[in-house]
Motif scaffolding. Structure first.
Motif, PDB file in Angstrom:
ATOM      1  N   THR A 379      -5.161  50.732   0.824  1.00 29.43           N
ATOM      2  CA  THR A 379      -5.158  49.286   0.591  1.00 29.43           C
ATOM      3  C   THR A 379      -4.992  48.951  -0.889  1.00 29.43           C
ATOM      4  O   THR A 379      -4.605  47.829  -1.236  1.00 29.43           O
ATOM      5  CB  THR A 379      -6.452  48.658   1.153  1.00 29.43           C
ATOM      6  N   ALA A 422      -5.470  35.112   1.424  1.00 31.47           N
ATOM      7  CA  ALA A 422      -5.430  34.907   2.877  1.00 31.47           C
ATOM      8  C   ALA A 422      -3.995  34.802   3.372  1.00 31.47           C
ATOM      9  O   ALA A 422      -3.625  35.396   4.398  1.00 31.47           O
ATOM     10  CB  ALA A 422      -6.211  33.647   3.243  1.00 31.47           C
ATOM     11  N   ALA A 425      -2.530  38.414   3.119  1.00 33.80           N
ATOM     12  CA  ALA A 425      -3.097  39.367   4.074  1.00 33.80           C
ATOM     13  C   ALA A 425      -2.671  39.078   5.506  1.00 33.80           C
ATOM     14  O   ALA A 425      -2.611  39.986   6.342  1.00 33.80           O
ATOM     15  CB  ALA A 425      -4.620  39.361   3.975  1.00 33.80           C
ATOM     16  N   ARG A 426      -2.367  37.811   5.803  1.00 27.32           N
ATOM     17  CA  ARG A 426      -2.027  37.418   7.172  1.00 27.32           C
ATOM     18  C   ARG A 426      -0.522  37.356   7.409  1.00 27.32           C
ATOM     19  O   ARG A 426      -0.071  36.835   8.429  1.00 27.32           O
ATOM     20  CB  ARG A 426      -2.684  36.067   7.480  1.00 27.32           C
ATOM     21  N   ALA A 435      -2.266  42.071  10.025  1.00 29.41           N
ATOM     22  CA  ALA A 435      -2.302  40.663   9.608  1.00 29.41           C
ATOM     23  C   ALA A 435      -3.355  39.876  10.390  1.00 29.41           C
ATOM     24  O   ALA A 435      -3.788  38.810   9.948  1.00 29.41           O
ATOM     25  CB  ALA A 435      -0.935  40.021   9.793  1.00 29.41           C
ATOM     26  N   GLU A 441      -8.386  42.258   5.714  1.00 33.30           N
ATOM     27  CA  GLU A 441      -8.343  41.178   4.735  1.00 33.30           C
ATOM     28  C   GLU A 441      -9.528  41.279   3.760  1.00 33.30           C
ATOM     29  O   GLU A 441      -9.360  41.106   2.543  1.00 33.30           O
ATOM     30  CB  GLU A 441      -8.352  39.819   5.427  1.00 33.30           C
ATOM     31  N   ARG A 445      -9.250  41.949  -0.264  1.00 32.07           N
ATOM     32  CA  ARG A 445      -9.885  41.089  -1.277  1.00 32.07           C
ATOM     33  C   ARG A 445     -10.698  41.925  -2.268  1.00 32.07           C
ATOM     34  O   ARG A 445     -10.645  41.710  -3.479  1.00 32.07           O
ATOM     35  CB  ARG A 445     -10.805  40.069  -0.604  1.00 32.07           C
TER      36      ARG A 445
END
Length: 464
Positions: A379, A422, A425-426, A435, A441, A445
């Motif tokens: 990540t 957001a 990530a989506r 997603a 997510e 962050r």
């Protein structure tokens, strides 16, 4: 009976082809096998000076290679016998590609150059694709549509269409994109002809080849006494793995150590996830702390650790079992990136991130979650790219960022939104199933926060 001379036409007059495929065919020439030669051309008018210089030198140029220890070698490459001049209608390229003696048409395409979404569907709304559907030839699909049409009309025979790039399952991806292009265009005649007369093998290619710099020609002059207008350089390491599925004959590539195999999958997965993804990781991270070159970025202790842990903790477990020694491959790759004599730029390697994240990184995220593992190290890569693109949004990158599928308005809108992370990530185009994953997510962050602090604290720090 006189032996027929056959042509391998390559589309894409960049450094990589001249340091890789042309080198292999030159090795055959040096062994006395002169049955094949290369015709080199380009789709776009961005290599005219190079093509003119090569034409002036009858296609010949010098390749300089260098090892991590600094040992340089020089070799004159003579395998390119035909320089195809560029014209807006691609008439010369079409003529060469439809010649019956042309039995292989290869091409080097960037990750974004296939114009495929994360479900491998052709992005028919892309302006370049729309232009080619209307009859232009600015993409590989438009160019090959013209070439294959004329080949069909002239009854020039079967031809192998060979991808030479870093896209996973590149032959399959190109084939699917080309089929969708012809279907969208309504060209059933060519669609049928292509299905019966073309093969599209998957390949894996490898040799780090930076954009040529002004200091290569003086070294060539000193070493060989040649004033070369088009020298190219690359690392000493080289590899080529090809599915042996050529429909109209091929050079005896196995005689020059090309690995002709039934499936490239294990080689391809190792290279894309270990080499290509970590290469981009290093470029993004190095840029964030003010470094310009891959070698100096790799030698930065923290950046090396990011790449090493990404490979060791998340990629190797995802690819095991594997016929390759993945730990050794990791170490060789990072040693190659550390080569202080290559001077590959972060700018070159950082390009096309919006294709690289879904193609090179997301599969490892998926594999980790599927086996119940948290992909903390993997990540870090999309986190670095987020911070990199935030710099782009702010206009504070030290160079121009190149990306074939960059939607500038959408990226600016993302960073101007109340919660850019957001939105990022989506994004299903980037992260697919993840997603919809709240854990991903949250992890993203956390990684963005930590890496932002790291980048701020290390900006412009000198490298040992």
């Amino acid at each position: 009976m006189k032996q027929q001379h056959l042509t391998w036409m390559h589309i894409g007059a960049g450094s990589f082809h001249r340091a890789h495929q042309a080198w292999y065919l030159n090795q055959l020439l040096s062994k006395g096998d002169d049955r094949w030669s290369i015709a080199l051309g380009n789709i776009r008018d961005d290599a005219t000076d190079l093509l003119n210089n090569l034409a002036h030198q009858h296609g010949e140029y010098v390749l300089e290679t260098v090892t991590p220890a600094g040992k340089r070698a020089y070799e004159k490459i003579r395998s390119i016998r035909t320089i195809v001049p560029w014209d807006k209608q691609l008439s010369a390229l079409t003529q060469q590609g439809s010649d019956p003696a042309t039995r292989v048409i290869s091409f080097t395409v960037t990750e974004g150059g296939y114009y495929l979404d994360t479900h491998f569907k052709l992005e028919a709304g892309n302006p370049d694709i729309k232009a080619d559907l209307a009859g232009q030839a600015t993409t590989i699909y438009g160019a090959l549509s013209k070439i294959l049409h004329q080949r069909m009309q002239l009854n020039s025979g079967k031809v192998t269409l060979l991808c030479c790039d870093n896209v996973r399952h590149n032959g399959e991806r190109f084939h699917d994109g080309m089929i969708q292009f012809l279907e969208t265009k309504g060209d059933q005649e060519l669609l049928s002809w292509m299905n019966n007369n073309c093969t599209t093998p998957n390949t894996m290619v490898d040799r780090i080849t930076p954009r040529p710099t002004a200091d290569i020609a003086p070294r060539v002059k000193e070493a060989l006494g040649i004033d070369d207008l088009a020298p190219v350089m690359g690392e000493a390491f080289i590899q080529w793995v090809i599915e042996d599925n050529f429909v109209a004959g091929r050079p005896a590539l196995e005689k020059v150590d090309v690995e002709m195999v039934e499936s490239v999958v294990p080689y391809e997965e190792a290279k894309i996830r270990i080499l290509n993804a970590s290469h981009s990781c290093i470029a993004w991270a190095g840029t964030l702390i003010g470094l310009n070159f891959i070698d100096e970025s790799t030698r930065h202790q923290d950046i090396y650790k990011l790449a090493y842990e990404y490979i060791s903790e998340d990629v190797i477990p995802s690819l095991t079992p594997c016929p390759l020694d993945l730990e050794n491959y990791r170490d060789v790759v990072l040693d190659r990136f550390s080569n202080p004599y290559i001077k590959d730029t972060n700018q070159r390697v950082a390009a096309d991130g919006f294709s690289k994240i879904p193609g090179m990184v997301t599969p490892t995220l998926d594999d980790c979650y599927n086996r119940g593992s948290v992909p903390k190290s993997a990540t870090a890569l999309p986190a670095l790219f987020f911070l990199f693109m935030q710099r782009w949004h702010q206009g504070s990158l030290p160079y121009n960022y190149e990306d074939g599928i960059l939607d500038e308005a959408a990226v600016h809108a993302m960073f101007n939104s109340p919660d850019p992370i957001a939105v990022y990530a989506r994004d299903k185009k980037l992260f697919g199933l993840q997603a919809n994953n709240a854990d991903f997510e949250a992890l993203l962050r956390q990684q963005i926060k930590q890496l932002r602090q790291w980048a701020h604290s290390h900006l412009s720090e000198p490298v040992a």
